[in-house]
Design an enzyme around this catalytic site. Structure first.
Site, PDB file in Angstrom:
ATOM      1  CE1 TYR A 277      -4.324  -1.012  -0.298  1.00 48.85           C
ATOM      2  CE2 TYR A 277      -3.479  -2.848   0.976  1.00 48.85           C
ATOM      3  CZ  TYR A 277      -4.457  -2.295   0.177  1.00 48.85           C
ATOM      4  OH  TYR A 277      -5.558  -3.034  -0.174  1.00 48.85           O
TER       5      TYR A 277
ATOM      6  CD  GLN B 173     -16.547   0.645  -8.726  1.00 48.76           C
ATOM      7  OE1 GLN B 173     -16.428  -0.549  -8.500  1.00 48.76           O
ATOM      8  NE2 GLN B 173     -16.762   1.104  -9.944  1.00 48.76           N
ATOM      9  CG  ASN B 174     -11.171   5.113  -9.154  1.00 49.80           C
ATOM     10  OD1 ASN B 174     -11.410   3.913  -9.277  1.00 49.80           O
ATOM     11  ND2 ASN B 174     -11.157   5.952 -10.164  1.00 49.80           N
ATOM     12  CB  VAL B 175      -8.582   3.964  -2.839  1.00 47.92           C
ATOM     13  CG1 VAL B 175      -9.672   2.954  -2.505  1.00 47.92           C
ATOM     14  CG2 VAL B 175      -7.447   3.289  -3.622  1.00 47.92           C
ATOM     15  CG  ASP B 176      -7.454   7.927  -7.785  1.00 44.51           C
ATOM     16  OD1 ASP B 176      -8.257   8.885  -7.733  1.00 44.51           O
ATOM     17  OD2 ASP B 176      -7.464   7.099  -8.714  1.00 44.51           O
TER      18      ASP B 176
ATOM     19  CG  HIS C 299     -14.437   0.499  -3.202  1.00 47.33           C
ATOM     20  ND1 HIS C 299     -14.276  -0.005  -4.483  1.00 47.33           N
ATOM     21  CD2 HIS C 299     -15.618  -0.010  -2.756  1.00 47.33           C
ATOM     22  CE1 HIS C 299     -15.307  -0.775  -4.792  1.00 47.33           C
ATOM     23  NE2 HIS C 299     -16.143  -0.789  -3.768  1.00 47.33           N
TER      24      HIS C 299
ATOM     25  CB  CYS D 281      -8.649   2.768  19.982  1.00 48.62           C
ATOM     26  SG  CYS D 281      -7.496   3.235  21.280  1.00 48.62           S
TER      27      CYS D 281
ATOM     28  CB  CYS E 202      -0.878   2.365  19.062  1.00 49.12           C
ATOM     29  SG  CYS E 202      -1.275   3.536  20.378  1.00 49.12           S
TER      30      CYS E 202
ATOM     31  CB  THR F  62     -16.253   0.415 -13.219  1.00 48.61           C
ATOM     32  OG1 THR F  62     -16.318  -0.694 -12.303  1.00 48.61           O
ATOM     33  CG2 THR F  62     -17.643   0.709 -13.741  1.00 48.61           C
TER      34      THR F  62
HETATM   35  P1  OAD Z   1     -11.173  -2.860 -12.891  1.00 46.67           P
HETATM   36  O1  OAD Z   1      -9.703  -2.973 -13.033  1.00 46.67           O
HETATM   37  O2  OAD Z   1     -11.920  -4.069 -12.477  1.00 46.67           O
HETATM   38  O3  OAD Z   1     -11.800  -2.356 -14.261  1.00 46.67           O
HETATM   39  C1  OAD Z   1     -11.234  -1.270 -14.949  1.00 46.67           C
HETATM   40  C2  OAD Z   1     -12.077  -1.034 -16.181  1.00 46.67           C
HETATM   41  O4  OAD Z   1     -11.611   0.150 -16.814  1.00 46.67           O
HETATM   42  C3  OAD Z   1     -12.017  -2.144 -17.223  1.00 46.67           C
HETATM   43  O5  OAD Z   1     -13.346  -2.470 -17.619  1.00 46.67           O
HETATM   44  C4  OAD Z   1     -11.228  -1.534 -18.393  1.00 46.67           C
HETATM   45  O6  OAD Z   1     -11.703  -1.980 -19.663  1.00 46.67           O
HETATM   46  C5  OAD Z   1     -11.539  -0.066 -18.205  1.00 46.67           C
HETATM   47  N1  OAD Z   1     -10.495   0.853 -18.702  1.00 46.67           N
HETATM   48  C6  OAD Z   1      -9.152   0.722 -18.641  1.00 46.67           C
HETATM   49  N2  OAD Z   1      -8.546   1.815 -19.114  1.00 46.67           N
HETATM   50  C7  OAD Z   1      -9.521   2.673 -19.499  1.00 46.67           C
HETATM   51  C8  OAD Z   1      -9.534   3.980 -20.055  1.00 46.67           C
HETATM   52  N3  OAD Z   1      -8.418   4.652 -20.298  1.00 46.67           N
HETATM   53  N4  OAD Z   1     -10.745   4.565 -20.310  1.00 46.67           N
HETATM   54  C9  OAD Z   1     -11.908   3.895 -20.061  1.00 46.67           C
HETATM   55  N5  OAD Z   1     -11.950   2.650 -19.535  1.00 46.67           N
HETATM   56  C10 OAD Z   1     -10.776   2.054 -19.240  1.00 46.67           C
HETATM   57  O7  OAD Z   1     -11.447  -1.621 -11.902  1.00 46.67           O
HETATM   58  P2  OAD Z   1     -12.774  -1.304 -11.083  1.00 46.67           P
HETATM   59  O8  OAD Z   1     -13.981  -1.685 -11.841  1.00 46.67           O
HETATM   60  O9  OAD Z   1     -12.632   0.097 -10.609  1.00 46.67           O
HETATM   61  O10 OAD Z   1     -11.648  -2.347  -4.912  1.00 46.67           O
HETATM   62  O11 OAD Z   1     -12.602  -2.283  -9.861  1.00 46.67           O
HETATM   63  C11 OAD Z   1     -13.553  -2.270  -8.825  1.00 46.67           C
HETATM   64  C12 OAD Z   1     -12.871  -2.511  -7.500  1.00 46.67           C
HETATM   65  O12 OAD Z   1     -12.118  -3.711  -7.555  1.00 46.67           O
HETATM   66  C13 OAD Z   1     -11.860  -1.451  -7.120  1.00 46.67           C
HETATM   67  O13 OAD Z   1     -12.447  -0.315  -6.505  1.00 46.67           O
HETATM   68  C14 OAD Z   1     -10.978  -2.184  -6.164  1.00 46.67           C
HETATM   69  C15 OAD Z   1     -10.847  -3.515  -6.866  1.00 46.67           C
HETATM   70  O14 OAD Z   1     -10.589  -4.619  -6.055  1.00 46.67           O
HETATM   71  C16 OAD Z   1     -11.172  -1.739  -3.808  1.00 46.67           C
HETATM   72  O15 OAD Z   1     -10.195  -1.018  -3.796  1.00 46.67           O
HETATM   73  C17 OAD Z   1     -11.976  -2.016  -2.594  1.00 46.67           C
END
Ligand code: OAD
Length: 249
Positions: free
Chosen positions: A70, A105-108, A123, A135, A154, A195
């Site tokens: 991380y 869903q992004n953590v950035d 997320h 704690c 801690c 996504t």
């Molecule tokens: P994924 O990695 O599962 O999916 C990313 C999607 O973005 C895919 O469908 C790609 O085709 C698409 N993609 C890639 N580059 C792109 C671009 N330049 N423009 C448009 N689309 C693009 O990511 P998430 O769906 O966000 O969980 O994943 C969901 C969750 O799974 C995340 O939030 C994370 C992970 O485990 C946690 O962090 C809790």
């Protein structure tokens, strides 16, 4: 080249929506240089064991390994900048106050750094930390006071710090999820960007919007698991499509 009919139609839907929700995933940050999770070859989960790094049992089994992973991702996020897709959403919000809500869903923090204010994080936030266990002391120990370590520990109660993200097997922050569901259930259009639609309950928001009668527009480079919920799909990169889709008519 003239924009196609599909593109023009999608633009009209977005511009006409009095209430618009953007559901974003890792793909929107891909062009900033943050790896996605499930893209073949480059996706994090094709290179790393998700359950070892992003679950509570995995963290407890080898906290140093997960903490270091991380820490590397956190440093990676801090080196990046928002791209044209993040900026297009922020500019739309500024032009139309109160009309756009982002559910990510992004953590950035790239939506926030682009200037978006109305962002629900499903997320968590990779730039923040919290205690691994509740704690036991009163008042609760301050995470800023954790002694250096990997992970920091801690000095008073021995608790470990963990990233403030949602791991596999954990529930989403209830308030953010409820607000996201409420926004999606009453929006005119849901813009789903980058996504794979494979992680629930976030993935379920597309179906919720569709059943509530909203237009569901998906922007993705490839097929996703929620394509069947879309009223329209635009294939391509978010940073190329969103500025044109969201630009003033
Ligand atoms: P994924 O990695 O599962 O999916 C990313 C999607 O973005 C895919 O469908 C790609 O085709 C698409 N993609 C890639 N580059 C792109 C671009 N330049 N423009 C448009 N689309 C693009 O990511 P998430 O769906 O966000 O969980 O994943 C969901 C969750 O799974 C995340 O939030 C994370 C992970 O485990 C946690 O962090 C809790």
């Amino acid at each position: 080249m003239e924009p196609g009919d599909d593109f023009v139609a999608a633009r009209r839907v977005l511009q006409a929506a009095r209430s618009l929700v953007a559901l974003t995933g890792a793909g929107i940050s891909a062009e900033s240089g943050i790896p996605t999770f499930r893209d073949a070859q480059t996706g994090l989960w094709s290179q790393f064991d998700a359950m070892a790094l992003a679950s509570e049992p995995g963290f407890r089994a080898r906290p140093e390994r997960a903490w270091d992973w991380y820490a590397e991702r956190r440093a990676g996020v801090q080196r990046t900048e928002p791209n044209a897709a993040h900026r297009a959403l922020a500019a739309f919000e500024q032009r139309h106050p109160g009309r756009l809500r982002i559910v990510t869903q992004n953590v950035d923090d790239l939506h926030q750094r682009a200037g978006s204010r109305d962002v629900l994080r499903l997320h968590g936030d990779i730039l923040r930390v919290r205690w691994l266990d509740p704690c036991p002391l009163q008042p609760a120990c301050d995470t800023d006071a954790a002694a250096a370590g990997r992970p920091p520990r801690c000095a008073r109660c021995g608790n470990l710090l963990r990233p403030d993200v949602v791991w596999f097997g954990e529930v989403l922050p209830a308030a953010a999820l409820a607000a996201a569901e409420a926004a999606v259930a009453r929006c005119d259009a849901l813009l789903v960007v980058g996504t794979s639609g494979s992680v629930w309950p976030a993935a379920g928001l597309a179906g919720l919007a569709r059943r509530a009668g909203a237009q569901v527009l998906i922007v993705n480079r490839a097929a996703s698991e929620i394509d069947s919920e879309a009223t329209q799909i635009l294939r391509g990169a978010a940073a190329a499509l969103l500025p044109a889709l969201l630009a003033p008519i």
